[in-house]
Structures are given as C-alpha cells and as structure tokens.
Design a protein around this motif. Structure first.
Motif, PDB file in Angstrom:
ATOM      1  N   THR A   1       0.766  -1.289  -0.021  1.00 30.45           N
ATOM      2  CA  THR A   1       0.123   0.254  -0.125  1.00 30.45           C
ATOM      3  C   THR A   1       0.875   1.274   0.027  1.00 30.45           C
ATOM      4  O   THR A   1       0.529   2.350  -0.778  1.00 30.45           O
ATOM      5  N   THR A   2       1.841   1.063   0.749  1.00 33.38           N
ATOM      6  CA  THR A   2       2.914   2.322   0.969  1.00 33.38           C
ATOM      7  C   THR A   2       3.456   2.700  -0.281  1.00 33.38           C
ATOM      8  O   THR A   2       3.637   3.701  -0.915  1.00 33.38           O
TER       9      THR A   2
ATOM     10  N   ARG B   1       2.562   1.711  -3.298  1.00 32.25           N
ATOM     11  CA  ARG B   1       1.560   2.021  -4.620  1.00 32.25           C
ATOM     12  C   ARG B   1       1.404   3.457  -4.132  1.00 32.25           C
ATOM     13  O   ARG B   1       1.023   4.276  -5.328  1.00 32.25           O
ATOM     14  N   ARG B   2       0.947   4.110  -2.961  1.00 33.83           N
ATOM     15  CA  ARG B   2       0.872   5.351  -2.810  1.00 33.83           C
ATOM     16  C   ARG B   2       1.896   6.252  -3.148  1.00 33.83           C
ATOM     17  O   ARG B   2       1.680   7.301  -3.984  1.00 33.83           O
ATOM     18  N   ARG B   3       3.014   5.748  -2.963  1.00 30.15           N
ATOM     19  CA  ARG B   3       4.320   6.806  -3.448  1.00 30.15           C
ATOM     20  C   ARG B   3       4.380   6.878  -5.100  1.00 30.15           C
ATOM     21  O   ARG B   3       4.509   8.008  -5.450  1.00 30.15           O
TER      22      ARG B   3
ATOM     23  N   ASP C   1       1.764   6.529  -6.999  1.00 30.55           N
ATOM     24  CA  ASP C   1       0.440   7.311  -7.396  1.00 30.55           C
ATOM     25  C   ASP C   1       0.422   8.757  -7.340  1.00 30.55           C
ATOM     26  O   ASP C   1      -0.125   9.591  -7.980  1.00 30.55           O
ATOM     27  N   TYR C   2       1.432   9.101  -6.136  1.00 32.49           N
ATOM     28  CA  TYR C   2       1.550  10.488  -5.855  1.00 32.49           C
ATOM     29  C   TYR C   2       2.819  10.977  -6.651  1.00 32.49           C
ATOM     30  O   TYR C   2       2.937  12.291  -6.403  1.00 32.49           O
TER      31      TYR C   2
END
Length: 337
Positions: A11-12, A14-16, A18-19
């Motif tokens: 999750t971490t 993927r967020r990195r 995506d951001y």
C-alpha cells in the motif's frame, strides 16, 4: 525467497508511485515493475547492485539427429567468442553495465582460458541422445543444478542482487520444446519451432524426431524426471540458478524461449520463484508466446529476437533501472502545492 507480501508495504509503495508528478498510472508497466522490485527487496527504496548475466553452455546428443540448422561444434566456437568478447551478449552487457559470467557445464571440447568471466564446471561433454536414452542421469542433472546454484551464490557474495540467465547450446530449442510440451500439456506441434532457422522440411523432421522422444519418455511426468530425461545440462544449470536466486531474494531477469523453459521447471519445483521474475522479451521462437501466457507473464520487449545468450535480459535491463529510478528519484505532487 520472497516472503508473503506485506499489505502495508504494498500500500505504501503504491501510494508513493501514485503520488508522483504524473497522471495516475501514466507510467504504465514501469509502475508495475517498481512495485514488484520493491516487494522482492521488501523496501520502499529498492536498489539494483552489481547486475550479472550468467550464460551456461552445453552440447546436446540430440543434435546428431539434425534438429538444428547448425552443426554441434558451433557451441564450442561461440563459447570461444564469448570469452573473446565478440558476441552480441558481450556487446549488450558492456553497453548496459552488466557483468557477464560464462560457464561451461557441458560443452564437447576443452578450453585453455581461465579468466574471471569464464568458469569451467563441466559435468560431461554434452547430453546423451535422448532419442534413444535419457539425456542425463539423475546425478548429472543434479550436478548441473548445483553448478547453477553455486555460481549464483558466488555473484551474490560479490554484491549482486539482480541476475539474468542466458544459454548457448546448438539444438537446445528441442529440449526446451519438449519441456514445454510436458510441463504445460500443450500439443507438441505448438511448442516446436525453427530454432536457428530450419527449412520447412527441417522443421517437419525436427517435429517427428521430438515426437519420438516424447513417446519414449512418456512415463516421465515429475519436473526433475522430465528435466533429466529430456533436458540439457545448460538448462538444468539455469534451473538451479533461478531457484537459488529466488532463495537469495534476488531479482531474476528471464530471457527467451530456452531460459523460460528452464523457468517452467523451476516454477514447477517451487512456484514462488515466479514472483521474482521479470520477463524481458517475447521471443520470435514458436511457442514462447504461449509459454509466457501459461506463466501469466507480460514481457517488457518484443523485438523478434531468437538468439538466446541472455540478450533480451541485457537489452531490457535499462527499463528495469528506469523503474527503480522513478520510484526513488521522481518528485511527488508536494512540489506543486
């Protein structure tokens, strides 16, 4: 070996991704690669160090049946070419910063050379003719597997955490096709291709001979038994190398038809190996597309290559580097606010 993926880490990461300063998903396969490598290394900031390409060489008794457009002694000549630095894989490894290590596990000929980039680990001077008997004994097959494991451990000791596998062996599309046939259940005619460039007549002869081989060894269905009866010394060494690389938590670069056949065996022996694999290209050899489909693999490149040697790995490696660089170095949307 890859531990079960941490949902928190995934999750971490993927967020990195995506951001980053881009539209969501705009870097496509690079985003998938970056996530995969992060999960293999179990870190948000993966690093690729001391990349290596291992090329295993061996001859095949079945080559005496005319299943290749080239004579068997080309194997020896090409290994000499690797040692001299003149083959395609030498060029591409130099260009893209991979260390090349060539290993003789079964070439029918002796080499005087003794260099850091060439290792002699000969099990025997080529496999037996599998048209009439098993290609290897159990001990020989296991010795070739151990050779692959030993070399992988050696390069990891020197700091390597990303490794590709290549091969050289006149006639080796035949054992690769037979392994594919037996381990996927696909009809043999969907697995057999022209290899080094057989004519229509030569292809028909190759298919007929391989059907004889498959029938002779029809009772062999377990992965190790199939590899022993219808494989090759260089293929067995790649199997061992892939198994050990996964055990060591390394990123595995998978080349074309023959290397993917080795992975079929490794995957049958330990399915978790698949999670470590980056499939570098789709070969022009008949059957490779279906082999990749069977493994649910998406290749990075499609350049109509059918050379082997690990060339697809060396050509795709800059893309792998780009994925890691994106994850580690690309700015996030914070700079826009």
């Amino acid at each position: 070996m890859l531990t079960p993926a941490s949902s928190t880490l995934e999750t971490t990461v993927r967020r990195r991704i995506d951001y980053k300063t881009k539209p969501l998903g705009a870097l496509g396969r690079l985003e998938e690669l970056a996530l995969q490598i992060a999960l293999i290394q179990q870190t948000e900031t993966p690093v690729l160090t001391n990349p290596h390409l291992l090329v295993f060489a061996g001859d095949h008794g079945l080559a005496a049946e005319g299943v290749s457009a080239y004579p068997a002694d080309i194997t020896y000549g090409m290994v000499k070419n690797f040692i001299a630095g003149g083959a395609a894989i030498n060029v591409f490894c130099r260009q893209n910063g991979l260390q090349l290590l060539v290993c003789d596990v079964g070439v029918n000929g002796s080499f005087e050379e003794n260099t850091e980039s060439f290792v002699k680990y000969k099990i025997r001077p080529g496999t037996r003719n599998m048209r009439y008997e098993p290609a290897m004994t159990t001990d020989e097959c296991e010795a070739a597997i151990d050779a692959g494991k030993t070399l992988v451990n050696g390069v990891q000791y020197r700091g390597c955490n990303v490794i590709g596998f290549g091969e050289m062996g006149i006639g080796n599309t035949s054992p690769a096709a037979l392994l594919m046939h037996r381990l996927t259940g696909l009809p043999l005619d969907q697995c057999v291709g022209r290899g080094t460039g057989l004519t229509d007549e030569g292809l028909a002869r190759k298919l007929a001979i391989l059907q004889e081989v498959a029938t002779r060894h029809a009772d062999q269905t377990e992965p190790m038994a199939v590899l022993t009866a219808m494989g090759g010394l260089e293929i067995a060494a790649m199997v061992g190398g892939m198994l050990q690389a996964a055990e060591n938590g390394m990123v595995i670069l998978v080349d074309g038809f023959i290397a993917t056949a080795a992975l079929l065996v490794a995957n049958a022996l330990n399915p978790s190996v698949r999670q470590h694999c980056i499939f570098c290209h789709q070969s022009d050899e008949t059957g490779h597309k279906q082999m990749l489909y069977f493994l649910e693999a998406k290749p990075l490149l499609s350049l109509d290559l059918r050379l082997g040697e690990g060339t697809g790995c060396a050509l795709a490696y800059p893309i792998v580097q780009a994925a890691v660089a994106m994850l580690n170095d690309m700015a996030t949307m914070d700079i826009l606010t």
